[in-house]
Design an enzyme around this catalytic site. Structure first.
Site, PDB file in Angstrom:
ATOM      1  N   TYR A 134     -35.861   4.720 -59.659  1.00  0.00           N
ATOM      2  CA  TYR A 134     -35.740   3.519 -60.500  1.00  0.00           C
ATOM      3  C   TYR A 134     -36.485   2.326 -59.902  1.00  0.00           C
ATOM      4  CZ  TYR A 134     -31.884   5.412 -63.411  1.00  0.00           C
ATOM      5  OH  TYR A 134     -31.096   6.130 -64.287  1.00  0.00           O
ATOM      6  N   LYS A 166     -33.688  17.367 -53.557  1.00  0.00           N
ATOM      7  CA  LYS A 166     -34.415  18.475 -54.191  1.00  0.00           C
ATOM      8  C   LYS A 166     -35.607  18.731 -53.274  1.00  0.00           C
ATOM      9  CE  LYS A 166     -35.442  21.409 -57.420  1.00  0.00           C
ATOM     10  NZ  LYS A 166     -34.716  22.696 -57.514  1.00  0.00           N
ATOM     11  N   ASP A 204     -27.320   9.240 -61.280  1.00  0.00           N
ATOM     12  CA  ASP A 204     -27.059   8.891 -62.679  1.00  0.00           C
ATOM     13  C   ASP A 204     -26.636  10.136 -63.456  1.00  0.00           C
ATOM     14  OD1 ASP A 204     -27.059   7.440 -65.135  1.00  0.00           O
ATOM     15  OD2 ASP A 204     -29.043   8.260 -65.571  1.00  0.00           O
ATOM     16  N   ASP A 216     -22.680  11.521 -64.976  1.00  0.00           N
ATOM     17  CA  ASP A 216     -22.287  11.860 -66.353  1.00  0.00           C
ATOM     18  C   ASP A 216     -21.616  13.234 -66.368  1.00  0.00           C
ATOM     19  OD1 ASP A 216     -23.218   9.443 -67.576  1.00  0.00           O
ATOM     20  OD2 ASP A 216     -23.811  10.576 -69.365  1.00  0.00           O
TER      21      ASP A 216
HETATM   22  C1  IPM Z   1     -25.746   4.070 -65.864  1.00  0.00           C
HETATM   23  C2  IPM Z   1     -26.741   3.939 -66.993  1.00  0.00           C
HETATM   24  C3  IPM Z   1     -27.972   3.159 -66.539  1.00  0.00           C
HETATM   25  C4  IPM Z   1     -28.587   3.878 -65.354  1.00  0.00           C
HETATM   26  C5  IPM Z   1     -29.029   2.967 -67.635  1.00  0.00           C
HETATM   27  C6  IPM Z   1     -28.445   2.319 -68.843  1.00  0.00           C
HETATM   28  C7  IPM Z   1     -30.244   2.251 -67.153  1.00  0.00           C
HETATM   29  O1  IPM Z   1     -27.088   5.187 -67.493  1.00  0.00           O
HETATM   30  O2  IPM Z   1     -25.305   3.047 -65.326  1.00  0.00           O
HETATM   31  O3  IPM Z   1     -25.384   5.197 -65.514  1.00  0.00           O
HETATM   32  O4  IPM Z   1     -29.291   4.881 -65.507  1.00  0.00           O
HETATM   33  O5  IPM Z   1     -28.352   3.419 -64.252  1.00  0.00           O
HETATM   34 MN    MN Z   2     -25.897   6.801 -66.672  1.00  0.00          MN
END
Ligand code: IPM
Ligand code: MN
Ligand code: NAD
Length: 347
Positions: free
Chosen positions: A135, A185, A242, A246
Site C-alpha cells: 500500500y 510469500k 487485509d 476478511d
Molecule cells: C480495510 C479496508 C481498507 C484496506 C480499504 C478500504 C482501503 O479494506 O481496512 O480492511 O484495504 O486497508
Molecule cells: Mn479490508
C-alpha cells in the site's frame, strides 16, 4: 473529571449508523466509569467530496492531530466516487500520516454467534502492517489508453517498517499464548518477503520465549479455516493482512463482528479505531447494519486510552447481548435494537 477528545468520522453508508451506535455505548460506559468523552463530528465522506472536491479539508490531518483518538465508520461510495479517490483521500492518509503502523484485528467467536466452521475455540490476533508494503502508493501508469500502456505499483518494505511491526507482534505474543505466525510469500517473492523472513529469524533469537513459525500466506489462509485454534498472533504485510482479516471476519461469523485498531504505538499521534467492514452499500439505509464490530473497536479505543476497566465492561455487555441471541443472526435485529441491548447490559 477526566475527559478524552474523540474525533468522530462516520463516513459513508452504514458508517454513520454504526458510529452512532458505538458512540451511544461508549458514552454510557464512560459515564459509569466516571470519565467523559468529548466527541467532535466531521462530515468527511463521499458526500463531502461531491460538495467540496475533497474527502477532507486540506488541513484535515492537522485538525485531527490534536485529538486523543479517532473513531471512524467506513469510507467509500463507489457508485459516485471511485474507491481509489475516496480511500486515498481520507482513510489511508490518516493511517500513514499518524504512523498507525500496527493494525490490530481480533478474531474470535462471541458467545451465541455461530460461525461457518466446526471449530469454536479459536482466538486469533491479526497484526497487519499498516503504512507501507503493497500500500505504499509508489507507482504510475505510462502510455495511458494505448496498447503499450504499462501500470507499475511497487511494494516498499523498509527494515525499520518490517522490524517494528514484527517486534510489535512478538510483544503481543508475549502477553497472550506465546505463539507468533509470521506470514510471507517468500517462495515466490524473493526480495521483499525473503527480507521479511530474515528479520523474523533475527528477532526470534531475541524473543526466545515466543514460538515463531513462518508461513506462506496461501497456507496460512487455509490454516485459518482448517485449524484456526492452532493460531495465536499472526503478523502480515499490509495487503496480506487485509485479505487474511476478511477471512478472520468470516470465521467469526461475518464482517459485522470484526473490529480493528490502527495503533500508533509510540503515541506520537492519535490512533484510529474502525470496524474491518466497509460502507455496505447493499444494506445502507435499511437500519440493519450490525454495530458490534464498531462497538468492539470502541472498546479497543477505551483500552488504548488507558480505560481498561471500561473497555472490559463494554466487551462483557456485548458478550451478554450475543449470548442472549441478540445480534447473532444477520438482518434479524435492527441496529438500534442491538445497541439498546448492549446499553442495557452495561447498566
Ligand atoms: C480495510 C479496508 C481498507 C484496506 C480499504 C478500504 C482501503 O479494506 O481496512 O480492511 O484495504 O486497508
Ligand atoms: Mn479490508
Ligand atoms: P463491505 O464490508 O462494505 O461489505 C461486504 C459485505 O458485508 C456486504 O454484503 C455488506 O452488506 C456486509 N456487511 C459489511 N458490514 C456489515 C455490518 N456491519 N452488518 C451487516 N452486514 C455487513 O465491503 P465492500 O462491499 O467491498 O465495500 C463497500 C465500500 O466500502 C467500498 O467503497 C469499499 O472500498 C469500502 N470499504 C471501506 C472500508 C473502510 O472504510 N475501512 C473497509 C472496506 C471497504
Amino acid at each position: 473529571m477526566k475527559s478524552y477528545s474523540i474525533a468522530l468520522i462516520p463516513g459513508d453508508g452504514i458508517g454513520s449508523d454504526v458510529t452512532a451506535a458505538a458512540w451511544t455505548v461508549l458514552e454510557t460506559a464512560a459515564k459509569h466509569a466516571g470519565f467523559a468523552l468529548a466527541g467532535t463530528e466531521f462530515p468527511w465522506s463521499c458526500k463531502f467530496y461531491k460538495e467540496t472536491g475533497r474527502m477532507m479539508p486540506e488541513d484535515g490531518i492537522e485538525t485531527l492531530r490534536g485529538f486523543d483518538a479517532i473513531l471512524l465508520g467506513a469510507v467509500g461510495w463507489p457508485a459516485e466516487v471511485p474507491d481509489s479517490v475516496s480511500l486515498h483521500g481520507l482513510l489511508l492518509p490518516i493511517r500513514k500520516a499518524f504512523v498507525q503502523y500496527a493494525n490490530i484485528r481480533p478474531h474470535r467467536l462471541l458467545p451465541g454467534v455461530t460461525g461457518p466452521l466446526r471449530a469454536e475455540n479459536f482466538d486469533i490476533l491479526c497484526i497487519r502492517e499498516n503504512t507501507e508494503g503493497e500500500y505504499s502508493g509508489a507507482g504510475g501508469r505510462v502510455h495511458q489508453g494505448t496498447l503499450d500502456e504499462v501500470a507499475v505499483e511497487t511494494s516498499i518494505f523498509t527494515r525499520a517498517g518490517v522490524e517494528r511491526i514484527l517486534r510489535f507482534g512478538f510483544e503481543q505474543a508475549r502477553t497472550r499464548r506465546g505463539k507468533l505466525a509470521s506470514v510471507t510469500k517468500s517462495n515466490a517473492q524473493k526480495y521483499s518477503m525473503v527480507f521479511w523472513d530474515e528479520i523474523t529469524r533475527k528477532l526470534a533469537a531475541e524473543y526466545s520465549d515466543v514460538a515463531v513459525t513462518s508461513y506462506h500466506v496461501d497456507a496460512l489462509a487455509a490454516r485459518m479455516i482448517m485449524a484456526p485454534e492452532s493460531l495465536d498472533v499472526v503478523v502480515a504485510s499490509n495487503l496480506f493482512g487485509d485479505i487474511l482479516t476478511d477471512i478472520g471476519a468470516a470465521i467469526q461469523g461475518g464482517l459485522g463482528y470484526a473490529a480493528s485498531a490502527n495503533i500508533n504505538p509510540d503515541r506520537s499521534a492519535p490512533s484510529m479505531f474502525e470496524p474491518v467492514h466497509g460502507s455496505a452499500p447493499d444494506i445502507a439505509h435499511l437500519g440493519i447494519a450490525n454495530p458490534i464490530a464498531t462497538i468492539w473497536s470502541g472498546a479497543m479505543m477505551l483500552d488504548h486510552l488507558g480505560e481498561k476497566a471500561a473497555a472490559d465492561r463494554v466487551m462483557k455487555a456485548v458478550e451478554a447481548t450475543t449470548a442472549r441471541g441478540i445480534g447473532t443472526i444477520p438482518g434479524k435485529d435492527r441496529t438500534e435494537a442491538i445497541t439498546a441491548a448492549v446499553v442495557a447490559a452495561l447498566t
